[in-house]
Design a protein around this motif. Structure first.
Motif, PDB file in Angstrom:
ATOM      1  N   THR B 106       0.823  -1.218   0.000  1.00 35.97           N
ATOM      2  CA  THR B 106       0.000   0.000   0.000  1.00 35.97           C
ATOM      3  C   THR B 106       0.851   1.259   0.000  1.00 35.97           C
ATOM      4  O   THR B 106       0.692   2.171  -0.814  1.00 35.97           O
ATOM      5  N   ARG B 107       1.785   1.262   0.952  1.00 36.33           N
ATOM      6  CA  ARG B 107       2.587   2.452   1.087  1.00 36.33           C
ATOM      7  C   ARG B 107       3.473   2.683  -0.138  1.00 36.33           C
ATOM      8  O   ARG B 107       3.583   3.815  -0.623  1.00 36.33           O
ATOM      9  N   SER B 110       1.299   3.897  -2.809  1.00 38.34           N
ATOM     10  CA  SER B 110       0.913   5.279  -2.559  1.00 38.34           C
ATOM     11  C   SER B 110       2.039   6.217  -2.920  1.00 38.34           C
ATOM     12  O   SER B 110       1.829   7.270  -3.527  1.00 38.34           O
ATOM     13  N   ASN B 135      -5.861   7.529  -3.394  1.00 37.22           N
ATOM     14  CA  ASN B 135      -5.868   6.489  -4.418  1.00 37.22           C
ATOM     15  C   ASN B 135      -6.969   5.473  -4.143  1.00 37.22           C
ATOM     16  O   ASN B 135      -7.763   5.656  -3.195  1.00 37.22           O
ATOM     17  N   ARG B 139      -5.843   5.762   0.322  1.00 38.85           N
ATOM     18  CA  ARG B 139      -4.681   6.349   0.989  1.00 38.85           C
ATOM     19  C   ARG B 139      -4.403   7.694   0.368  1.00 38.85           C
ATOM     20  O   ARG B 139      -4.561   7.870  -0.850  1.00 38.85           O
ATOM     21  N   VAL B 141      -2.375  10.234  -1.407  1.00 35.95           N
ATOM     22  CA  VAL B 141      -1.174  10.285  -2.218  1.00 35.95           C
ATOM     23  C   VAL B 141      -0.722  11.724  -2.452  1.00 35.95           C
ATOM     24  O   VAL B 141       0.368  11.980  -2.949  1.00 35.95           O
ATOM     25  N   GLY B 160       0.120   8.366   2.334  1.00 41.96           N
ATOM     26  CA  GLY B 160      -0.139   7.013   2.799  1.00 41.96           C
ATOM     27  C   GLY B 160      -1.152   6.941   3.917  1.00 41.96           C
ATOM     28  O   GLY B 160      -1.557   5.854   4.333  1.00 41.96           O
TER      29      GLY B 160
END
Lengths: 142, 591
Positions: B106-107, B110, B135, B139, B141, B160
């Motif tokens: 995820t991070r 992002s 996104n 999260r 961005v 994030g």
């Protein structure tokens, strides 16, 4: 019996009052100036009575009366007030500060009578015993 | 990557996984049998191993098609899935023996997306609203400068962040149509209400959501207060009866009408709203365009005030005290007018009657004072005459000699003369005040009038006189006798209010087109509070306190009348206990 002081700024009135009192057998001394009378008093020359004009230039009759009644040595001196008009305002002295009131223009006999009554009251009515002094002076119209 | 080959399957396999990864074993029935994270306290998709193991995968991860992609791992992903609490994550999946090795990207995603959108979004830094670009994994961005400020995040820290943490009430359903007030949480945990809009944005074939946040908390409270105040204010104004308070449209038609307006004008609100304000003006004022002029003046100056007649519904008139104010909007545009009108008819009548009454009272007071003073002034010489007569009569009656009878006659004559003088003085004063009384104006030297007046005072010898009349001629056009009377009066006052032996002065000076004579003394002066009164009839200074200088108190008043008639000026300076200066300025006669 001490002299009677005549205090008035009008020479004519001073003169006729003095003469009339003289004719009635009193000794008088007159002046236009209240301060002069106070000076006489301070010299110990306390009169039998004072004939006082109310409205005068310089020290007013009211002011003179106030000074007179302040000093215990002569506070009991009887006063005959002579005035042209009686105003109900603070220029007029309190009633208990004089013994008689004579309105101008007055009848001379009426005035002499008022002075005599006042002196009688002072001698008999109010305990008398006022110090009798030799007259220290006697002035006439000059 | 810590995955090892060949993989040993079973519950006892010890295999190290990284912090962002998880090795999952699934039974054939789809129940999670193993959920191995970095250690027993680490979560993956929000679940600890103990939370996940023993549960069907479908209860832990959604949505179904994405879940299936992980199980089938046809491609490595990343796949967007929902974990515990519905939070979205990007994960990649890789088959590892019987298990699936999942990694939370995820991070990483992002950040990659952030890089991708950064160039496009930097323009949003200038937006007044706080802008977040989110996104598909929900999260952040991108966070605009305003968003960093509003939410209290340092630069970069917003990246994030799950949007659910910032907007807890946000259901996660995009898009949000129209502004919705949502509780917004700052980094420090405090929250506020933000007006939130969400719009969809496609960028390089990727879907993003743009979240617009506007902090309305301050505005909302101000507006609320304004609205409340306005309601209270309207109620207050509506109930005012003493004043007509109403508003006008920019073109001068009545927009609102209060009780006072109804009471004063007689019109009800329904009759007058929408009508032009000219309705309230008398016809002649309407013809003279007064209503339009008033509106124009208020428009130009902001405020227009007047006291003028207005018309009631029944046609009667009243005197109105009017304040007309232009009301402008924030950008200065004219929104209309407020008009406050007061019926002052009765008030003005009362004031006029009051003035008349007080003038009458003053006249009466002057009359009484005159009678009092006159009586007193006449009594002294009368007492002298009467006393002398009494003395003579008594002497005659008693046979006593009358000494110096001539002196007595002289005295009586003097007193009678004084009475005559008093009577003359009074008549003089009244005559001089009478504008029809003729003045004999002739050209002559003012010094003569001064010298003539000085004569008797010098002869009396009670004061020393400092006389400075200059060498130049002092020509005036004047009434010789009246001007001498002025100086006699002034000298008499100077002598009367000073001590014997003091100096009294007279000075004459040329001043441009005028001649100024000043009479001065070192006498008792006049108290400052009495100075404005000195030229009034029967004036006596308050510092006399029963000391009677004699006279009627008409002298200065008379002087002023005479000087006025000569087109001159008389004024006075005085300091109590120091003395007085009286100035007389007369026009110099040009020869």
């Amino acid at each position: 019996m001490g002299p009677i002081y005549v205090l008035d700024d009008e020479p004519v009135i001073r003169y006729v009052i003095s003469e009339a009192l003289h004719d009635a057998g009193y000794i008088t001394r007159d002046t236009a100036c209240g301060a002069e009378v106070l000076r006489w008093l301070q010299e110990g020359k306390v009169p039998a009575a004072i004939v006082l004009d109310l409205l005068m230039p310089g020290m007013s009759g009211r002011e003179f009366l106030q000074r007179l009644r302040e000093n215990p040595a002569w506070a009991d001196t009887p006063v005959v007030l002579v005035t042209g008009a009686v105003y109900a305002d603070d220029t007029f002295p309190p009633e208990d500060s004089y013994q008689a009131l004579v309105l101008k223009p007055f009848d001379l006999r009426e005035l002499v009578c008022a002075v005599r009554n006042t002196l009688d009251d002072a001698c008999f009515g109010r305990g008398g015993g006022r110090g009798v002094r030799e007259p220290s002076g006697n002035s006439k119209i000059s | 990557m810590f995955a090892m080959e060949p993989l040993v399957l079973g519950r006892s396999f010890p295999i190290a996984v990284s912090k962002d990864s998880c090795l999952m074993l699934l039974s054939a029935a789809g129940v999670v049998e193993g959920w191995q994270t970095f250690d027993s306290n680490s979560t993956f998709l929000g679940y600890l191993p103990e939370d996940a193991e023993g549960w069907p995968l479908e209860t832990l991860v959604g949505p179904p098609q994405q879940r299936q992609k992980i199980i089938d791992h046809e491609s490595p992903g990343p796949f967007l899935v929902r974990g515990k609490g519905g939070t979205q994550y990007y994960v990649t999946a890789q088959r590892l023996g019987e298990g699936v090795l999942m990694r939370d990207v995820t991070r990483v995603t992002s950040e990659a997306e952030a890089d991708r959108v950064k160039a496009c979004c930097s323009v949003l830094d200038g937006a007044h609203d706080a802008v977040l670009v989110v996104n598909e994994a929900a999260r952040v961005v991108f966070g605009s400068l305003q968003a960093q400020r509003m939410l209290g995040f340092a630069k970069g820290d917003l990246l994030g962040q799950p949007i659910a943490g910032l907007l807890p009430e946000f259901a996660g359903d995009f898009p949000v149509n129209g502004p919705v007030p949502l509780r917004t949480v700052r980094q420090d945990g405090s929250s506020f209400i933000a007006e939130t809009r969400v719009t969809r944005w496609e960028h390089q074939a990727v879907t993003f959501w743009i979240v617009w946040l506007r902090d309305r908390s301050a505005e909302v409270s101000v507006r609320g207060a304004e609205r409340q105040m306005e309601r209270g204010f309207r109620a207050l104004i509506g109930g005012v009866e003493e004043y007509a308070i109403f508003t006008l449209t920019p073109d001068g038609r009545v927009a609102t009408w209060n009780l006072g307006a109804q009471r004063i004008s007689g019109y009800r609100a329904a009759e007058v709203i929408g009508q032009h304000v000219a309705l309230l003006y008398p016809s002649e004022a309407r013809l003279a365009n007064r209503p339009e002029q008033a509106l124009e003046a208020a428009k130009r100056d902001g405020l227009f005030l007047e006291e003028a007649e207005r018309l009631r519904k029944d046609g009667s008139r009243f005197l109105a005290n009017v304040a007309l104010t232009a009301v402008r909007g924030r950008r200065g545009e004219l929104r209309g007018f407020t008009k406050v009108t007061r019926d002052v008819t009765a008030l003005r009548q009362e004031a006029q009657q009051g003035n008349e009454r007080s003038a009458a009272a003053e006249r009466e007071q002057i009359r009484r004072r005159f009678v009092q003073i006159a009586a007193h002034e006449f009594r002294n010489p009368m007492a002298g005459v009467k006393g002398t007569l009494g003395l003579v009569r008594d002497r005659i009656a008693s046979g006593r000699p009358i000494r110096s009878p001539e002196d007595l006659l002289d005295m009586m004559e003097r007193e009678v003369n004084r009475l005559a003088e008093l009577a003359d003085g009074i008549l003089d004063a009244f005559h001089t005040e009478d504008p029809s009384c003729p003045f004999d104006l002739v050209p002559y030297d003012l010094r003569e009038a001064v010298q003539a007046a000085l004569g008797p005072f010098k002869a009396a010898g009670t004061r020393s006189f400092a006389v400075d009349l200059g060498k130049d001629p002092a020509p005036v056009n004047g009434d010789v006798e009246r001007l001498a009377q002025v100086f006699r009066n002034l000298l008499s006052n100077a002598v009367k209010y000073s001590s014997p032996g003091s100096t009294v002065g007279v000075r004459l000076r040329r001043e441009q087109a005028c001649l100024r004579v000043t009479v001065w003394d070192h006498g008792i002066g006049i108290p400052a509070q009495d100075l404005p009164l000195v030229f009034k009839d029967f004036f006596r200074a308050s510092n006399l306190k029963g000391r009677d200088p004699g006279g009627m108190g008409l002298g200065l008043q008379l002087c002023r009348h005479i000087v006025d008639r000569h087109l001159g000026r008389i004024w006075l300076e005085s300091v109590e206990n120091l003395g007085t200066r009286v100035h007389v300025s007369l026009p110099r006669l040009e020869v």
